[in-house]
Design an enzyme around this catalytic site. Structure first.
Site, PDB file in Angstrom:
ATOM      1  N   LYS A 270       0.884  -1.173   0.000  1.00  7.20           N
ATOM      2  CA  LYS A 270       0.000   0.000   0.000  1.00  7.20           C
ATOM      3  C   LYS A 270       0.922   1.224   0.000  1.00  7.20           C
ATOM      4  CE  LYS A 270      -4.327   1.469   2.102  1.00  7.20           C
ATOM      5  NZ  LYS A 270      -5.032   1.751   0.854  1.00  7.20           N
TER       6      LYS A 270
HETATM    7  N1  PMP Z   1      -7.227  -1.621  -3.601  1.00  6.18           N
HETATM    8  C1  PMP Z   1      -6.754  -0.397  -3.341  1.00  6.18           C
HETATM    9  C2  PMP Z   1      -5.980   0.328  -4.392  1.00  6.18           C
HETATM   10  C3  PMP Z   1      -7.013   0.210  -2.109  1.00  6.18           C
HETATM   11  O1  PMP Z   1      -6.551   1.430  -1.843  1.00  6.18           O
HETATM   12  C4  PMP Z   1      -7.772  -0.495  -1.147  1.00  6.18           C
HETATM   13  C5  PMP Z   1      -8.076   0.147   0.176  1.00  6.18           C
HETATM   14  N2  PMP Z   1      -7.051  -0.113   1.098  1.00  6.18           N
HETATM   15  C6  PMP Z   1      -8.221  -1.782  -1.463  1.00  6.18           C
HETATM   16  C7  PMP Z   1      -7.939  -2.318  -2.704  1.00  6.18           C
HETATM   17  C8  PMP Z   1      -8.989  -2.604  -0.470  1.00  6.18           C
HETATM   18  O2  PMP Z   1      -8.138  -2.973   0.579  1.00  6.18           O
HETATM   19  P1  PMP Z   1      -8.667  -3.180   2.063  1.00  6.18           P
HETATM   20  O3  PMP Z   1      -9.860  -4.046   1.978  1.00  6.18           O
HETATM   21  O4  PMP Z   1      -7.533  -3.807   2.753  1.00  6.18           O
HETATM   22  O5  PMP Z   1      -9.003  -1.834   2.590  1.00  6.18           O
END
Ligand code: PMP
Length: 297
Positions: free
Chosen positions: A154
């Protein structure tokens, strides 16, 4: 958003938001050397805190950044910042970034900073749009191959295209962009993963060049418990033709129905509602906020 009275946990201390400042020569600001998390607080409890903290360390490691605190310390700090700001239902944003000791690209010895902020929920989509199902438009921006960017982290830099894609979709009157990958396969939304319902089974792309969301993994587990089959596979845009329902998942998006992608329409909600129900009972969404704000051990 945090106001000036908010407290932010900054390199080991809770400080007023006004004191949580960075130098304009910060490496992260120039070269994108930052990673972050997004966490939801439901009734004073931080959902999947351990998993998010683990991913924060993983993302930092992918960018060669060594965090000076351990997981337990960051989990404690997260609970402290939630309690200090009396966030009952809200959002937490931890950030790890490379400091300002050098303006050179090569910066292995710079200080690695950490901050954690918390505030009231900021829904990613318009409330009305969420209830009706969001409208998405396929972006010209694509998710890159994993040897072009650390796509499993991330990492802040990856959000350059998310922002561009989201702005373009919003300018065209849509709620979000559908992002394909470098092979033309369906990848995800700008900030959320995507699921298609085909013959009452969930179909979702394999996360080999985008984030394997914690909500995505949770939804797969919930579907399993509900006896709904899940197929992780290559998904092409033409597969939307067979889908009766589509939804996106993410920490901020939670489970949000999609009613339209380009020329495709998704009228049904049956399976999506089952998943939303199971997800809400797991998170405790809508339950009363305990007073004083309780933190999860
Ligand atoms: N893809 C991206 C690009 C994101 O920013 C997020 C949000 N964190 C997600 C998918 C979903 O991830 P999560 O369920 O861990 O929040």
């Amino acid at each position: 958003m945090p106001n000036l009275e908010n407290k932010i946990w900054f390199d080991g201390k809770l400080v007023p938001a006004t004191a949580a400042q960075v130098n304009v020569l910060t490496h992260a600001l120039h070269y994108g050397s930052a990673v972050f998390e997004g966490e939801q607080v439901y009734s004073g409890r931080i959902f999947k805190l351990a998993e998010h903290t683990e991913r924060l360390f993983y993302s930092a490691g992918r960018l060669g950044m060594k965090v000076a605190f351990d997981g337990q310390a960051l989990e404690r700090a997260t609970r402290d910042v939630v309690a200090a700001n009396r966030v009952g239902n809200g959002y937490v944003r931890p950030l790890v970034w490379r400091g300002s000791e050098t303006i050179a690209v090569s910066a292995p010895n710079t200080t690695i900073h950490v901050m954690i902020a918390a505030w009231d929920t900021l829904p990613p989509y318009d409330k009305e749009a969420c209830a009706m199902g969001i409208r998405m438009k396929t972006s010209d921006w694509v998710r890159p191959p994993p040897n072009v960017a650390p796509t499993d982290a991330k990492a802040a830099g990856l959000y350059v295209t998310s922002t561009l894609a989201k702005h373009a979709a919003e300018d065209a009157g849509y709620d979000d962009a559908l992002m394909l990958d470098y092979r033309g396969q369906v990848a995800e939304a700008t900030l959320a993963n995507i699921f298609l319902v085909i013959d009452r089974a969930l179909h979702t792309p394999i996360p080999d060049c985008f984030l394997n969301g914690i909500t995505r993994q949770t939804v797969i587990e919930l579907a399993d418990e509900l006896g709904i089959p899940v197929v992780e596979r290559v998904v092409f845009p033409r597969d939307f033709e067979r889908a009766t329902e589509v939804f996106v998942t993410g920490t901020a998006a939670e489970v949000t129905p999609v009613r339209e992608i380009d020329d495709f329409r998704f009228e049904s909600r049956d399976v999506t509602e089952l998943i939303i129900g199971a997800f809400e009972s797991l998170t405790g969404k809508g339950r009363a906020v305990p007073e004083p704000v309780e933190t999860m051990k």
